[in-house]
Structures are given as C-alpha cells and as structure tokens.
Design an enzyme around this catalytic site. Structure first.
Site, PDB file in Angstrom:
ATOM      1  CG  ASP A  76      -6.086   1.438  16.515  1.00 54.17           C
ATOM      2  OD1 ASP A  76      -7.078   0.830  16.079  1.00 54.17           O
ATOM      3  OD2 ASP A  76      -5.009   0.887  16.804  1.00 54.17           O
TER       4      ASP A  76
ATOM      5  CD  GLU B  42     -10.709  -3.806  19.670  1.00 55.20           C
ATOM      6  OE1 GLU B  42     -10.000  -4.481  20.449  1.00 55.20           O
ATOM      7  OE2 GLU B  42     -10.486  -3.729  18.444  1.00 55.20           O
TER       8      GLU B  42
END
Length: 324
Positions: free
Chosen positions: A17, A197
């Site tokens: 991420d 997401e």
C-alpha cells in the site's frame, strides 16, 4: 524513456500500500503498511530509488486497547494548508466482533517542517454517514476545495467495500453530500472478494482520474479507473466514467502478480508522472494473502494516450528477472 530502465524494482521491499509524496523541499516522503501492521513510519529521500535505503522513522504506534489498537493499514502522508497529515485505517482489538473488518479511518497531524521530526497529534476518526468497515482514505485539492475519497462497506450492497467521495470542512472532517463513486460489480472486481479500495488521484489533461484496486489481494488484484472532467461537478455521480476493463493487472511474463493499491508522484526532473504500486513476484501464497509480507513497493513511468488518458502498460520486471 523506457520505464523498465528508469527504476530498479522493487524500490522498497516488504512495504505494501505504498504512498509517495513529492514535497516542495526536494524530498520524496514515503509511508506504507508494515508487515506487522503495528505502527506508522515515514522515510524520505531526494530520489525515488533512494527510498529503499532511507531510514524508516516510526512516528506513531498502535494503542494497546480500543480504537487504533490493531491492523494499522494503508497510511498516506499529505501536506495540506501548511501542515502534515497521515491518514490511516485501524481496527479495535476489543471490538465485539474481533475480525479483520472492524476498521475505521483516522488522522494524525504535525506542524513540523520535517515530519520525521515532528510531534504528531491524533485528530481522531473521520466520521462518515454511517458506521461500518472503512479504510484507504486519500485526499486531493481542486478548485480551492479539499476532497476525501475512501473505501467503505454498505451492508445493503454485496461485498466488502465501495468507493465514496466527499468534500471536507477541514483535513479531518467531512461536510456535505457523500456520493458512491463505484461498487464491485464487474467480473474482474469480484474475484475472491467483492472489493473496490485503495483510491489514488491523478489530475492531468483537463481530467480528474481516480485509480482503485479490486478483487482479492492475490494474483487477481488489479487496478480500475474512474475519470471526470475537471470542470464538472465532482459530487455528481453522472460526472464520472468507469472503465470497463482493468488498467493494470498481473503480468506473469514479467514475474509480477497482484499489482495495485497505488499512488502517484512525479519524477526527479518533474517531466514524468510516476506510478507507485505494490506487487508480488510469486503466486504460491501460504495462508491469508494479507499476512504474506512480500508485497514490495515498485515504480514505473506512466505514458499517456492520444486521448489524454493514462496508459499504465504492464508491471515491469524486477531487476535481474529472467523469464523461465
């Protein structure tokens, strides 16, 4: 310029991420999920490649109990109105339903010039219209307005998370309408899990582009794309177009699997847009993919199509990769 010759991937090992922010002081600031999911760390370098060797400074640790006490996920560092902010998601170890999906979104702030040295203050939870699993927040400024994009579960819609957009009153408070930009509904968005997401925003060629990630965090993880005209009402869902196909996905021929949860930055010479993302270089994952630490941070240049849309190409091979 060939992007595969520009960076030696991976840039940073075992950091998923990834978020890279190029500041006006000449430094790139980097944060990401750490494999133990227990803290927030920042590193900085004057080059993207140099982030891998830069010291990782812990600026915040999870609480022992209550909110923000476990599974610290997907931090992003932003510089807004003269202060630094880190947005992140965290779960509650004491939650009655103690599973992976009780996350909420939080913010910390510092007014230090160098955020690696600052005192960080907790600004609390970012409150949305309803309480449910929420994560992966990002912000962007446009036409003197500050916007917030995030992933959240709606119990009336099948799946883990949809993407939402709202204007912000300040860097930790939403205001006005909150619209759903996209939900997992296409074939490539619903493999393993129904997921939208990890949004990231790129402004270019008169457009606002929002990439996002879909499906389970294994070989099927991939990136989708939303776009809107920069002069449109961004809080009108009719302003947004959703691409029918993923714009970035696994490339077995290059040894890259499950690319996604990206961010954007600019090259050192400020001539190129750069895609920052994580991916694995193998497919044999033991157990829950979320607990496999080898989603490494990677980078490559973005090319642009004649119609002004981004062309991400394929994930490029890691340094030393030999196709077998």
């Amino acid at each position: 310029m060939n992007s595969s010759q520009t960076f030696k991937n991976p840039i940073v090992e075992q950091r998923a991420d990834p978020w890279v922010y190029k500041h006006t002081d000449g430094y790139y600031y980097f944060t990401a999920s750490v494999p133990t999911y227990d803290r927030l760390e920042i590193r900085r370098s004057t080059t993207i490649q140099g982030l891998g060797d830069a010291e990782a400074v812990t600026v915040w640790r999870k609480h022992d109990h209550g909110p923000m006490s476990q599974l610290i996920w997907a931090p992003e560092i932003h510089y807004i109105h003269g202060k630094w902010y880190i947005y992140f998601a965290a779960a509650d170890v004491d939650h009655p339903v103690n599973d992976t999906f009780n996350h909420r979104m939080y913010v910390i702030e510092t007014d230090a010039i160098n955020p690696l040295e600052g005192e960080w203050v907790e600004k609390g939870q970012v409150i949305t219209e309803w309480e449910s699993f929420a994560l992966d927040a990002t912000t962007f400024q446009h036409n003197d307005k500050l916007y917030y994009v995030w992933a959240q579960r709606d119990y009336d819609i099948p799946g883990n998370s949809n993407l939402y957009l709202s204007e912000m009153e300040n860097p930790w408070t939403l205001k006005g309408p909150q619209i759903m930009l996209t939900k997992p509904e296409l074939e490539w968005e619903v493999i393993g899990f129904l997921v939208n997401e990890g949004p990231a925003v790129l402004k270019k060629n008169g457009k606002i582009f929002i990439t996002y990630s879909a499906s389970a965090t294994d070989i099927n993880y991939c990136m989708g794309l939303l776009s809107a005209d920069e002069n449109s009402d961004l809080l009108d869902i009719n302003s947004w177009h959703k691409a029918d196909q993923p714009v970035f996905r696994s490339a077995p021929e290059n040894g890259q699997y499950g690319p996604g949860h990206n961010s954007f930055t600019r090259s050192e010479d400020d001539q190129h847009d750069v895609l920052i993302y994580h991916a694995r270089n193998y497919t044999e994952i033991v157990g829950d993919p979320l607990h496999d630490p080898n989603r490494h941070t990677r980078a490559q240049l973005i090319e642009w199509n004649e119609d002004g849309t981004p062309n991400f190409g394929k994930p490029v091979p890691d340094e030393g990769f030999v196709h077998s």
